[in-house]
Scaffold this motif. Structure first.
Motif, mmCIF file in Angstrom:
data_model
loop_
_atom_site.group_PDB
_atom_site.id
_atom_site.type_symbol
_atom_site.label_atom_id
_atom_site.label_comp_id
_atom_site.label_asym_id
_atom_site.label_seq_id
_atom_site.Cartn_x
_atom_site.Cartn_y
_atom_site.Cartn_z
ATOM 1 N N ASP A 1 2.033 4.334 2.007
ATOM 2 C CA ASP A 1 1.724 4.970 3.302
ATOM 3 C C ASP A 1 1.398 6.384 3.255
ATOM 4 O O ASP A 1 1.850 7.283 2.506
ATOM 5 N N LYS A 2 0.347 6.476 3.825
ATOM 6 C CA LYS A 2 -0.214 7.900 4.014
ATOM 7 C C LYS A 2 0.622 8.938 4.577
ATOM 8 O O LYS A 2 0.752 10.190 3.879
ATOM 9 N N ALA A 3 1.694 8.647 5.436
ATOM 10 C CA ALA A 3 2.503 9.611 5.967
ATOM 11 C C ALA A 3 3.644 10.034 4.829
ATOM 12 O O ALA A 3 4.012 11.216 4.600
ATOM 13 N N GLY B 1 3.792 8.790 1.578
ATOM 14 C CA GLY B 1 3.667 8.756 0.028
ATOM 15 C C GLY B 1 4.298 7.485 -0.493
ATOM 16 O O GLY B 1 4.417 7.479 -1.662
ATOM 17 N N TYR C 1 0.732 -1.516 -0.072
ATOM 18 C CA TYR C 1 0.033 -0.082 -0.049
ATOM 19 C C TYR C 1 0.917 1.240 -0.014
ATOM 20 O O TYR C 1 2.132 1.174 0.202
#
Lengths: 384, 393
Positions: free
Chosen positions: A94-96, A98, A92
């Motif tokens: 990572d939101k933090a 990118g 995936y």
């Protein structure tokens, strides 16, 4: 003049009739089209599968091109890794940061570290479930690490699976806050179980529950969202799908901590990396990279202690870390390749814990993915 | 193409070029049409056949007798995973039929009530009915079903906090549980009383329709309908015993059970279709000429009588054909059950198609079944329609 008008009118009517009739057969056509689409995929698969099969026997001096892909990767100074970008925990964004992250992605990083001593020398290609087969067949990716189940069909038509990195299987999630006594499938007698149709999930569930002689009430939905919504609302006592799906979905429930995934596994879904056919050297490198990450855990080599381990007196550890012997030459990699991998991402256990373990939202226990010495299935052949 | 020769002779006779000759053109158009349809159909069939051949699939219905191997949540007939696909299909079919029949009865009652309310002189009532109709008719059924299922039915209290009603009956997010009557030895004798009550009530009701007696025959019949079963149960030993639902570890067991999936589907279908039926009823009533109503009032009939004796019989003739369409829609819309987990025909066959790898025969079977349900419904409605139409001589 009138006749012309009548003729024109009749033509117009005819056109309308045709127009009206065109959509009429299109209803069955939709059905057929879905079949056709599946068809083309299958045909492509077999065609692409036939191609390497045809070339492999036709060119017995193939050992001459042994390592062609491996050489190409080394020349390119970059690994192309096919991954998932939408399965939290496995592959995936990572939101933090990118950046790509996850259990599968860490194996890409380990390979890159082994080859180039640089975890950034990798190009991630996000492939969908439908694209991954063709991506491997055409050699668009050097290695596919995308929560892909190892089956004979895929081994024969897509590429070669190297090893199992995650023993997945259909699992069962239960709200243990409401039903704290449920530990096994047998405890689910007369329970309502939410299940999604369209895969083998329903069949596996019924088979296993019959084998356990346990009656249950299925509540069947056609997509994942209502299945888990109904479970979350308490309509069902349990919900079933692949364990990787359960742990991913659990983080989206109202109170993830209330839910436990049972130890029972209802089907075999071994997930692992696969490589394109035609280069057994590259195949071996990827295979032994996975095995050495497992062996590193077995001999207690971690990212924290790998430097101290270089002075270890244990012969196996000395061989694994390249202190003695030249086993790396048989594979065509650098002497310290295992050291590089472990420094970059840690051993197998570290990769598991970092992405899926107790400190993550998924809180997954090792279960069958534990080492063989600890009652699991993770077993690497000896490095000697 | 062959027509040019024959059309040449035609044009020679009439001195009109064949491409302007209506007779030729109409025949030509029909030939082209038939050929086009045949070619399209043939192409689709050949495509399908070759695709299936490539995959090594043989279309057929042999799987019907194989063991299904999957469980169905609720069935009207006994069903186990060891039963055949045929029986699974039948179970799904009966579920569809059950929700459709109950739905059609309930939606008719609700729809007619709302339709009449819509025309009520009472401002509040007619506005309420209008609001209901506009909201229900103008939102998608699937959205309504999700709302009713996830917003209402699964939000009932949990099993541990079940609501208890007299009976004892229970309500929770797993559905409604009622005591189930189980016939005992004296049941057949008691049934005779019930049937007798029904016959007497029917006879009195028909007699009251003639309006020749001063006695309130309709009410007497209603009294007989109620009284006979009570007298029967007093004279005879108890005709039933009741199986009370019992709370078990996960759920209630025993008794009659209405699942939230069935409840939500039924509620959704009934409300949605009632919105349309209300409009059908309104149009039917408004189609009755104003003079008829005025004449009825002039004869001294009261409001209710005007509605029952003058307006409704005439409105019915206008209403029946569109009403039939709404009934068919209800039966077909029940296939949305798969979205909220009710094992109807479509939901069950989706699983069958998936497991057998025979989507084409299974989907054909489903289409034929829905077609049969629809045709049978319209047949009944057409017979009734013929019965209520004015016989013109």
């Amino acid at each position: 003049m009138k006749k012309i008008i009548v003729a024109l009118a009749s033509l117009l009517v005819f056109a309308f009739v045709l127009g009206a009739c065109a959509p009429a057969p299109s209803a069955p056509q939709i059905v057929k089209e879905t079949v056709v689409v599946k068809e083309t995929v299958v045909v492509r698969e077999t065609a692409a599968a036939a191609a390497p099969k045809a070339t492999a026997p036709a060119a017995p001096p193939a050992p001459a091109v042994l390592g062609a892909r491996f050489k190409a990767i080394n020349d390119r100074k970059k690994l192309i890794c096919g991954v998932n970008d939408a399965l939290p925990g496995f592959g995936y964004l990572d939101k933090a940061t990118g950046a790509f992250a996850g259990f599968d992605v860490d194996f890409c990083k380990a390979l890159t570290a082994a080859l180039f001593n640089d975890v950034k020398a990798v190009e991630y290609r996000a492939v969908t479930a439908g694209q991954r087969g063709p991506a491997l067949q055409t050699g668009e990716v050097d290695v596919l690490i995308r929560n892909t189940t190892w089956t004979v069909t895929r081994d024969a038509t897509w590429g070669l699976f190297v090893a199992t990195t995650f023993y997945d299987g259909q699992g069962m999630m239960v709200n243990t806050k409401k039903n704290p006594t449920v530990k096994t499938l047998k405890d689910l007698k007369d329970a309502s179980i939410c299940v999604q149709t369209g895969t083998t999930t329903e069949l596996n569930l019924t088979d296993r529950m019959r084998a356990e002689n346990t009656a249950f009430k299925p509540v069947v939905f056609d997509t994942a969202d209502p299945t888990f919504a109904a479970y979350d609302e308490g309509r069902c006592d349990a919900v079933t799908t692949d364990i990787s799906g359960l742990i991913s979905r659990r983080t989206l429930l109202k109170v993830p901590g209330d839910h436990t995934i049972l130890e029972a596994v209802m089907s075999k879904e071994p997930l692992g990396p696969s490589v394109p056919t035609g280069d057994s050297q590259w195949f071996n490198v990827v295979k032994w990279a996975v095995f050495e990450l497992i062996e590193a855990e077995e001999y207690g080599i971690t990212s924290a202690n790998v430097n101290q381990m270089l002075t270890s007196k244990v012969p196996e550890v000395q061989r694994i870390l390249g202190v003695t012997g030249d086993l790396n030459k048989t594979l065509g990699v650098e002497k310290d390749w295992v050291v590089r991998m472990v420094k970059a991402v840690g051993n197998y256990g570290e990769i598991f814990d970092r992405n899926l373990g107790p400190k993550t939202p998924f809180n997954l226990s090792r279960g069958v993915n534990n080492l063989w010495t600890k009652g699991g299935l993770m077993y690497a052949p000896p490095y000697r | 193409m062959t027509p040019p020769q024959s059309s040449a002779s035609v044009s020679a006779r009439t001195s009109v070029p064949f491409w302007r000759d209506v007779r030729v053109l109409t025949i030509l158009a029909q030939i082209i049409f038939v050929v086009a349809v045949a070619v399209a159909g043939g192409y689709l069939y050949a495509n399908l056949a070759s695709a299936m051949q490539r995959r090594g699939l043989v279309a057929g219905f042999d799987f019907i007798n194989n063991e299904s191997g999957f469980e169905i949540g609720e069935t009207l007939i006994p069903y186990q995973p060891t039963d055949t696909y045929g029986r699974a299909f039948l179970a799904g079919f009966l579920n569809t039929l059950w929700v459709s029949i109950v739905g059609i009865i309930l939606t008719t009652i609700l729809g007619v009530s709302v339709g009449i309310a819509r025309l009520s002189p009472n401002f509040l009532l007619s506005r309420l009915a209008a609001g209901f109709i506009e909201i229900i008719r103008n939102t998608p059924l699937l959205v309504q079903l999700f709302f009713i299922y996830f917003g209402v039915f699964v939000r009932f209290p949990s099993v541990a906090e079940s609501l208890q009603f007299p009976g004892p009956s229970f309500g929770n997010q797993r559905g409604l549980f009622f005591p189930k009557p189980i016939p005992l030895e004296s049941f057949p004798a008691w049934a005779i009383f019930v049937v007798a009550g029904i016959f007497i009530a029917l006879a009195l009701w028909i007699a009251s329709g003639r309006g020749q007696s001063k006695l309130p025959l309709g009410w007497l019949g209603f009294a007989a309908l109620i009284a006979f079963p009570i007298i029967g149960s007093l004279l005879l030993p108890a005709p039933f015993e009741f199986e009370i639902p019992v709370r078990e570890r996960f759920n209630f067991k025993g008794g009659l059970h209405i699942s939230p999936e069935f409840g939500a589907l039924l509620t959704g279908l009934v409300i949605y279709t009632a919105g349309f039926i209300a409009e059908v009823v309104r149009s039917g009533i408004q189609a009755v000429k104003r003079g008829q109503v005025e004449a009825a009032y002039a004869l001294g009939l009261r409001g209710g009588q005007v509605l029952r004796l003058v307006i409704f019989p005439q409105a019915l003739r206008v209403m029946l054909p569109p009403m039939t369409s709404q009934y068919l829609n209800l039966a077909k819309n029940s296939s949305l059950a798969i979205a909220i987990g009710f094992p109807d025909l479509f939901s069950v066959t989706a699983t069958i198609a998936n497991q057998t790898g025979q989507p084409v025969p299974v989907i054909l079977l489903v289409m034929v079944t829905y077609l049969a349900i629809s045709l049978f419904t319209s047949l009944l409605m057409n017979i009734y329609n013929r019965y209520v139409q004015i016989l013109e001589k």
